[in-house]
Design a protein around this motif. Sequence first.
Motif, PDB file in Angstrom:
ATOM      1  N   MET A   1      17.865 -19.666 -39.499  1.00 15.87           N
ATOM      2  CA  MET A   1      19.027 -19.170 -40.220  1.00 15.87           C
ATOM      3  C   MET A   1      19.369 -17.772 -39.720  1.00 15.87           C
ATOM      4  N   THR A   2      20.652 -17.553 -39.566  1.00 19.28           N
ATOM      5  CA  THR A   2      21.077 -16.268 -39.048  1.00 19.28           C
ATOM      6  C   THR A   2      21.042 -15.208 -40.137  1.00 19.28           C
ATOM      7  N   LYS A   3      20.973 -13.986 -39.693  1.00 20.77           N
ATOM      8  CA  LYS A   3      20.987 -12.846 -40.623  1.00 20.77           C
ATOM      9  C   LYS A   3      22.292 -12.835 -41.413  1.00 20.77           C
ATOM     10  N   ALA A   4      23.394 -13.196 -40.757  1.00 19.87           N
ATOM     11  CA  ALA A   4      24.693 -13.219 -41.431  1.00 19.87           C
ATOM     12  C   ALA A   4      24.697 -14.209 -42.590  1.00 19.87           C
ATOM     13  N   ARG A   5      24.116 -15.402 -42.409  1.00 12.52           N
ATOM     14  CA  ARG A   5      24.073 -16.401 -43.487  1.00 12.52           C
ATOM     15  C   ARG A   5      23.209 -15.906 -44.639  1.00 12.52           C
ATOM     16  N   GLU A   6      22.099 -15.270 -44.290  1.00 16.12           N
ATOM     17  CA  GLU A   6      21.205 -14.727 -45.315  1.00 16.12           C
ATOM     18  C   GLU A   6      21.908 -13.619 -46.103  1.00 16.12           C
ATOM     19  N   ASP A   7      22.611 -12.732 -45.381  1.00 18.60           N
ATOM     20  CA  ASP A   7      23.363 -11.662 -46.037  1.00 18.60           C
ATOM     21  C   ASP A   7      24.444 -12.231 -46.941  1.00 18.60           C
ATOM     22  N   LEU A   8      25.122 -13.297 -46.485  1.00 23.11           N
ATOM     23  CA  LEU A   8      26.156 -13.926 -47.298  1.00 23.11           C
ATOM     24  C   LEU A   8      25.562 -14.487 -48.581  1.00 23.11           C
ATOM     25  N   ALA A   9      24.422 -15.159 -48.472  1.00 19.93           N
ATOM     26  CA  ALA A   9      23.781 -15.727 -49.661  1.00 19.93           C
ATOM     27  C   ALA A   9      23.400 -14.619 -50.644  1.00 19.93           C
ATOM     28  N   LYS A  10      22.874 -13.519 -50.147  1.00 16.16           N
ATOM     29  CA  LYS A  10      22.518 -12.388 -51.021  1.00 16.16           C
ATOM     30  C   LYS A  10      23.757 -11.798 -51.670  1.00 16.16           C
TER      31      LYS A  10
END
Length: 189
Positions: A1-10
Amino acid sequence: MTKAREDLAKWVGSEILPHERDLRLWLQRRFVAATEVEDIVQECYCRLARMTDVARIAEPRAYLFTIARNIALEHRRRASVVRFESLSEMGDGQAGIDLLSPERILAARQDVGRLQSALATLSERARRIFLMRKVEGLSQKAIAEALGVTETVVENDASRSLRTVLRLMTEAEPEAAPSQAGGAHARSH
């Protein structure tokens, strides 16, 4: 999972989820029948999940309400369109029925499988809270009373669970089977 997807989820968990209750009430009062509210809220989350960058969103609450308003207006427009078909086009009476193609059925099954896998990564309590909130539509207060926990516990578990489920559902390829995931916080990049 990309950092961008993780940031979006947060971001969704911290900036959007706290406004869901207000959004539901606003939609019921202003735009749609209670039966349509859940569809609109879920469509909001789907549109948010497709975003690639949220850095330019200065007012997440206003952004969420704008998305919901636009979806509600789209629903109204679609409902007001009347389709006329000739009797010869109707054939055996199947015209107008949205028959599911094998591709759509497969995609839906894959989505359900990914959702089940995502839910399997949650703790038992978090999974129950998620299902009670998102499937049964219970309030945080009702869930807290049913489970014998505080509303803060319900709010925190619901927020973390939604972030986890959104993150896992929006991944292009599942990274690990549920048994390998080791919980909602096991994977970090």
